[in-house]
Design a protein around this motif. Structure first.
Motif, PDB file in Angstrom:
ATOM      1  N   ARG A 108      45.493  97.706  24.134  1.00  0.00           N
ATOM      2  CA  ARG A 108      44.279  97.569  24.919  1.00  0.00           C
ATOM      3  C   ARG A 108      44.589  97.209  26.366  1.00  0.00           C
ATOM      4  O   ARG A 108      45.468  96.390  26.645  1.00  0.00           O
ATOM      5  CB  ARG A 108      43.364  96.493  24.318  1.00  0.00           C
ATOM      6  CG  ARG A 108      42.749  96.896  22.980  1.00  0.00           C
ATOM      7  CD  ARG A 108      41.741  95.867  22.520  1.00  0.00           C
ATOM      8  NE  ARG A 108      41.130  96.227  21.261  1.00  0.00           N
ATOM      9  CZ  ARG A 108      40.057  97.004  21.131  1.00  0.00           C
ATOM     10  NH1 ARG A 108      39.492  97.503  22.210  1.00  0.00           N
ATOM     11  NH2 ARG A 108      39.555  97.275  19.949  1.00  0.00           N
ATOM     12  N   THR A 109      43.836  97.820  27.270  1.00  0.00           N
ATOM     13  CA  THR A 109      44.027  97.558  28.691  1.00  0.00           C
ATOM     14  C   THR A 109      43.108  96.468  29.206  1.00  0.00           C
ATOM     15  O   THR A 109      43.337  95.909  30.284  1.00  0.00           O
ATOM     16  CB  THR A 109      43.760  98.834  29.501  1.00  0.00           C
ATOM     17  OG1 THR A 109      42.389  99.240  29.317  1.00  0.00           O
ATOM     18  CG2 THR A 109      44.677  99.958  29.044  1.00  0.00           C
ATOM     19  N   GLY A 110      42.027  96.170  28.492  1.00  0.00           N
ATOM     20  CA  GLY A 110      41.070  95.183  28.960  1.00  0.00           C
ATOM     21  C   GLY A 110      40.143  95.698  30.043  1.00  0.00           C
ATOM     22  O   GLY A 110      39.450  94.915  30.701  1.00  0.00           O
ATOM     23  N   VAL A 111      40.106  97.011  30.250  1.00  0.00           N
ATOM     24  CA  VAL A 111      39.301  97.620  31.299  1.00  0.00           C
ATOM     25  C   VAL A 111      38.150  98.397  30.662  1.00  0.00           C
ATOM     26  O   VAL A 111      38.359  99.148  29.709  1.00  0.00           O
ATOM     27  CB  VAL A 111      40.149  98.558  32.186  1.00  0.00           C
ATOM     28  CG1 VAL A 111      39.280  99.212  33.250  1.00  0.00           C
ATOM     29  CG2 VAL A 111      41.303  97.795  32.809  1.00  0.00           C
ATOM     30  N   ASP A 117      37.526  99.546  26.948  1.00  0.00           N
ATOM     31  CA  ASP A 117      38.780  99.291  26.232  1.00  0.00           C
ATOM     32  C   ASP A 117      39.084  97.794  26.219  1.00  0.00           C
ATOM     33  O   ASP A 117      40.113  97.325  26.688  1.00  0.00           O
ATOM     34  CB  ASP A 117      39.927 100.068  26.892  1.00  0.00           C
ATOM     35  CG  ASP A 117      41.176 100.078  26.027  1.00  0.00           C
ATOM     36  OD1 ASP A 117      41.030 100.143  24.789  1.00  0.00           O
ATOM     37  OD2 ASP A 117      42.281 100.013  26.589  1.00  0.00           O
ATOM     38  N   ARG A 118      38.159  97.027  25.675  1.00  0.00           N
ATOM     39  CA  ARG A 118      38.304  95.586  25.578  1.00  0.00           C
ATOM     40  C   ARG A 118      37.998  95.130  24.159  1.00  0.00           C
ATOM     41  O   ARG A 118      37.199  95.746  23.459  1.00  0.00           O
ATOM     42  CB  ARG A 118      37.363  94.864  26.549  1.00  0.00           C
ATOM     43  CG  ARG A 118      37.705  95.050  28.011  1.00  0.00           C
ATOM     44  CD  ARG A 118      36.743  94.295  28.898  1.00  0.00           C
ATOM     45  NE  ARG A 118      35.429  94.932  28.929  1.00  0.00           N
ATOM     46  CZ  ARG A 118      34.416  94.524  29.689  1.00  0.00           C
ATOM     47  NH1 ARG A 118      34.572  93.459  30.460  1.00  0.00           N
ATOM     48  NH2 ARG A 118      33.268  95.157  29.680  1.00  0.00           N
ATOM     49  N   GLN A 119      38.628  94.049  23.770  1.00  0.00           N
ATOM     50  CA  GLN A 119      38.316  93.456  22.472  1.00  0.00           C
ATOM     51  C   GLN A 119      37.020  92.668  22.602  1.00  0.00           C
ATOM     52  O   GLN A 119      36.869  91.844  23.507  1.00  0.00           O
ATOM     53  CB  GLN A 119      39.447  92.529  22.021  1.00  0.00           C
ATOM     54  CG  GLN A 119      39.200  91.902  20.648  1.00  0.00           C
ATOM     55  CD  GLN A 119      40.367  91.037  20.218  1.00  0.00           C
ATOM     56  OE1 GLN A 119      41.463  91.138  20.772  1.00  0.00           O
ATOM     57  NE2 GLN A 119      40.143  90.169  19.244  1.00  0.00           N
ATOM     58  N   THR A 120      36.078  92.937  21.734  1.00  0.00           N
ATOM     59  CA  THR A 120      34.774  92.274  21.820  1.00  0.00           C
ATOM     60  C   THR A 120      34.447  91.539  20.533  1.00  0.00           C
ATOM     61  O   THR A 120      34.921  91.900  19.447  1.00  0.00           O
ATOM     62  CB  THR A 120      33.661  93.300  22.111  1.00  0.00           C
ATOM     63  OG1 THR A 120      33.642  94.287  21.083  1.00  0.00           O
ATOM     64  CG2 THR A 120      33.887  93.972  23.460  1.00  0.00           C
ATOM     65  N   HIS A 126      41.773 109.551  30.487  1.00  0.00           N
ATOM     66  CA  HIS A 126      42.963 110.250  30.964  1.00  0.00           C
ATOM     67  C   HIS A 126      44.139 109.280  31.123  1.00  0.00           C
ATOM     68  O   HIS A 126      45.303 109.662  30.879  1.00  0.00           O
ATOM     69  CB  HIS A 126      42.661 110.939  32.292  1.00  0.00           C
ATOM     70  CG  HIS A 126      43.800 111.769  32.811  1.00  0.00           C
ATOM     71  ND1 HIS A 126      44.267 112.887  32.147  1.00  0.00           N
ATOM     72  CD2 HIS A 126      44.577 111.637  33.920  1.00  0.00           C
ATOM     73  CE1 HIS A 126      45.272 113.421  32.827  1.00  0.00           C
ATOM     74  NE2 HIS A 126      45.485 112.680  33.909  1.00  0.00           N
ATOM     75  N   GLY A 127      43.856 108.038  31.517  1.00  0.00           N
ATOM     76  CA  GLY A 127      44.926 107.063  31.649  1.00  0.00           C
ATOM     77  C   GLY A 127      45.501 106.637  30.308  1.00  0.00           C
ATOM     78  O   GLY A 127      46.714 106.439  30.174  1.00  0.00           O
ATOM     79  N   LEU A 128      44.655 106.508  29.309  1.00  0.00           N
ATOM     80  CA  LEU A 128      45.124 106.088  27.987  1.00  0.00           C
ATOM     81  C   LEU A 128      45.777 107.248  27.228  1.00  0.00           C
ATOM     82  O   LEU A 128      46.762 107.031  26.503  1.00  0.00           O
ATOM     83  CB  LEU A 128      43.949 105.537  27.170  1.00  0.00           C
ATOM     84  CG  LEU A 128      43.302 104.245  27.688  1.00  0.00           C
ATOM     85  CD1 LEU A 128      42.067 103.899  26.865  1.00  0.00           C
ATOM     86  CD2 LEU A 128      44.305 103.094  27.637  1.00  0.00           C
ATOM     87  N   ASN A 141      34.902 106.388  33.223  1.00  0.00           N
ATOM     88  CA  ASN A 141      35.142 106.566  31.789  1.00  0.00           C
ATOM     89  C   ASN A 141      36.146 107.685  31.519  1.00  0.00           C
ATOM     90  O   ASN A 141      37.079 107.522  30.722  1.00  0.00           O
ATOM     91  CB  ASN A 141      33.822 106.861  31.076  1.00  0.00           C
ATOM     92  CG  ASN A 141      32.865 105.686  31.136  1.00  0.00           C
ATOM     93  OD1 ASN A 141      33.292 104.524  31.136  1.00  0.00           O
ATOM     94  ND2 ASN A 141      31.582 105.958  31.201  1.00  0.00           N
ATOM     95  N   THR A 142      35.952 108.831  32.167  1.00  0.00           N
ATOM     96  CA  THR A 142      36.908 109.917  31.962  1.00  0.00           C
ATOM     97  C   THR A 142      38.273 109.564  32.563  1.00  0.00           C
ATOM     98  O   THR A 142      39.301 109.972  32.032  1.00  0.00           O
ATOM     99  CB  THR A 142      36.378 111.216  32.602  1.00  0.00           C
ATOM    100  OG1 THR A 142      36.056 110.969  33.985  1.00  0.00           O
ATOM    101  CG2 THR A 142      35.135 111.707  31.877  1.00  0.00           C
ATOM    102  N   GLY A 143      38.263 108.799  33.662  1.00  0.00           N
ATOM    103  CA  GLY A 143      39.536 108.350  34.223  1.00  0.00           C
ATOM    104  C   GLY A 143      40.276 107.419  33.279  1.00  0.00           C
ATOM    105  O   GLY A 143      41.506 107.501  33.155  1.00  0.00           O
ATOM    106  N   LEU A 144      39.543 106.548  32.582  1.00  0.00           N
ATOM    107  CA  LEU A 144      40.173 105.657  31.608  1.00  0.00           C
ATOM    108  C   LEU A 144      40.734 106.450  30.432  1.00  0.00           C
ATOM    109  O   LEU A 144      41.839 106.166  29.944  1.00  0.00           O
ATOM    110  CB  LEU A 144      39.142 104.632  31.121  1.00  0.00           C
ATOM    111  CG  LEU A 144      39.618 103.625  30.067  1.00  0.00           C
ATOM    112  CD1 LEU A 144      40.785 102.805  30.601  1.00  0.00           C
ATOM    113  CD2 LEU A 144      38.462 102.722  29.645  1.00  0.00           C
TER     114      LEU A 144
END
Length: 504
Positions: free
Chosen positions: A121-124, A127-130, A345-347, A340-343
């Motif tokens: 998880r990146t925390g961004v 993509d965060r633990q809830t 693509h990053g993951l 969102n799409t950038g995240l």
């Protein structure tokens, strides 16, 4: 009950009756066409409900066992379901659809992901633990006392930063105490400061979603990210289900089951398969085809009518995919246009984002395509039931007139749906006073334009495609039925019975 009319009375009034609107042959003989005004007997031919007691009467005298003839002049084809498809037609449709359904099943097996791939998880963003939480207390305090560590205001409120700094030192803030109600640290409490101009305010006993950052300092590990909306959403879903079942009855129940199946395929196949690195276009085509087959046959039954709708949907879906592929590539749309799409693509850098955009176009068009193809197929079938003498050209012309009305409403609906989803973005362009050309040329808006126009072209094409398929299938089925001994030719049963009696 009025007095019975004689055969001579009927022979006088019969020639003056209005000609059949459906093109049936008229018989003007004295005993060929019984009046439908107040008589208890079907003399010659009447509706299917009138002929119950007329067998053996040789066309002379009343049928004392008949009923329901007061003011009725209907034919048997206006009651009950459509005539089943001929065996030959069923074989032709099966020869097309069975290989297609087999290919879809093979695609599901080959591409089945087996679950979402794990990642750190990146925390961004999302993509965060809830965990779940609850507001146990809210205390109103002076903002200056809780924002003492912030930069003092500069007095310049012409910039967003200046206005935010001023608001942080003025007014009354809310100091909320949040209790964590799930996870390993259930029961732990923390404090959340809510500014007076914050769009989301908290109140006691409100359910909230909290983000958990295990690597952060203990006092900063938890923070409120959203409110818990499960209850109102569940109530709204229940109202929707009750409304669908109340109006649709058994078909409404099957529609809800098909909706659940669609979400299951989307959740457990399409999304994980794309994350696993499979081609988004192939995954979307296989998943959409599975949804189409299950939903249409489950809601509308295993019949030739439904099969024609499936074929029309499939052809239109392929056309939509082809056009989308061409114009997404031609317009150089990357599919990576927001956070969102950038995240994503990053993951998962191996995901083809432009392919993901095309997959979204196909899946988004499927639901409206189903509506169009089913409506057009049903219209042609009902036209054939109303007038069995119509040929394929006449059926197509009548069906396409219905389809033109459908096209006008569906295209407008699709455009407004996309415009409504992008309304905040359009407002930003309006605030910036950008020209229409500049707005349309930006990738964010260009994506929606391509999505809307490609989907609309597929919908427009679905109307004539499905209509001509349905007209050809109905006409071919009718010809095949006429060639079978004793087969129903689509003409009223009472008419055929009347002709046999006259032959005697």
């Amino acid at each position: 009950m009025g007095p019975r009319r004689s055969c001579d009375d009927r022979s006088v009034t019969s020639p003056r009756q209005t000609p059949e609107p459906h093109g049936h042959d008229q018989d003007h003989s004295p005993h060929g066409h019984g009046s439908a005004h107040g008589s208890h007997g079907a003399h010659g031919h009447g509706s299917a409900h009138e002929s119950h007691g007329s067998h053996g009467s040789q066309g002379h005298g009343p049928a004392h066992g008949s009923h329901g003839s007061h003011g009725s002049h209907g034919h048997s084809h206006s009651h009950g379901p459509a005539t089943p498809a001929s065996r030959h037609l069923r074989r032709v449709i099966a020869a097309i659809l069975i290989p297609f359904a087999t290919a879809v099943a093979v695609g599901l097996v080959v591409l089945w992901p087996g679950g979402t791939p794990p990642h750190e998880r990146t925390g961004v963003g999302f993509d965060r633990q809830t965990e779940q939480g609850k507001v146990v207390a809210v205390q109103h305090v002076d903002c200056a006392s809780v924002n003492a560590g912030q930069v003092p205001p500069t007095g310049d409120t012409s910039t967003p930063a200046g206005r935010e700094a001023v608001n942080a030192q003025q007014g009354e803030c809310a100091k909320a105490t949040i209790e964590v109600t799930s996870g390993p640290e259930k029961g732990r409490t923390f404090t959340e400061i809510v500014q007076p101009d914050a769009p989301r305010q908290l109140h006691e006993d409100q359910g909230v979603v909290v983000a958990y950052a295990p690597d952060a300092p203990r006092d900063l590990q938890y923070s409120v990210t959203d409110v818990n909306r499960k209850l109102p959403l569940a109530v709204l879903a229940a109202i929707f289900a009750v409304a669908v079942v109340a109006v649709g009855r058994m078909k409404g129940v099957m529609a809800l089951v098909a909706l659940v199946v669609s979400f299951l395929i989307l959740t457990f196949f399409i999304l994980p398969a794309i994350l696993q690195g499979s081609n988004p276009l192939v995954v979307a085509v296989v998943g959409s085809s599975a949804i189409m087959l299950i939903a249409l046959y489950m809601c509308h039954g295993l019949s030739a009518r439904t099969s024609v709708a499936v074929l029309g949907t499939l052809i239109s879906l392929l056309l939509t995919g082809l056009l989308g592929s061409v114009f997404i590539g031609w317009a150089s749309l990357s599919g990576n246009t927001d956070d969102n799409t950038g995240l994503i693509h990053g993951l998962y850098p191996e995901i083809d984002m432009s392919g993901l955009l095309l997959a979204g176009v196909i899946i988004g068009s499927l639901g409206v395509l189903d509506d169009v193809t089913v409506t057009q197929t049903s219209a042609v079938w009902e036209l054939n039931q109303a007038d069995p003498g119509m040929g394929p050209r006449a059926l197509y012309r009548a069906g396409i007139r219905i389809g033109r009305d459908h096209i006008a409403s569906v295209v407008n609906t699709l455009m407004l749906a996309y415009a409504g989803a992008a309304l905040p973005l359009l407002l930003l362009f309006s605030i910036a006073q950008s020209s229409m050309g500049t707005v349309a040329n930006s990738e964010l808006v260009a994506e929606e334009i391509v999505r809307t126009l490609v989907g609309s072209i597929g919908l427009v094409a679905a109307v004539p495609l499905t209509t001509v398929l349905a007209a050809l299938v109905v006409s071919a089925d009718r010809k095949g039925a006429e060639g079978r001994p004793g087969a129903d030719t689509g003409k009223p049963a009472a008419v055929r019975g009347g002709r046999r009696r006259r032959a005697k």
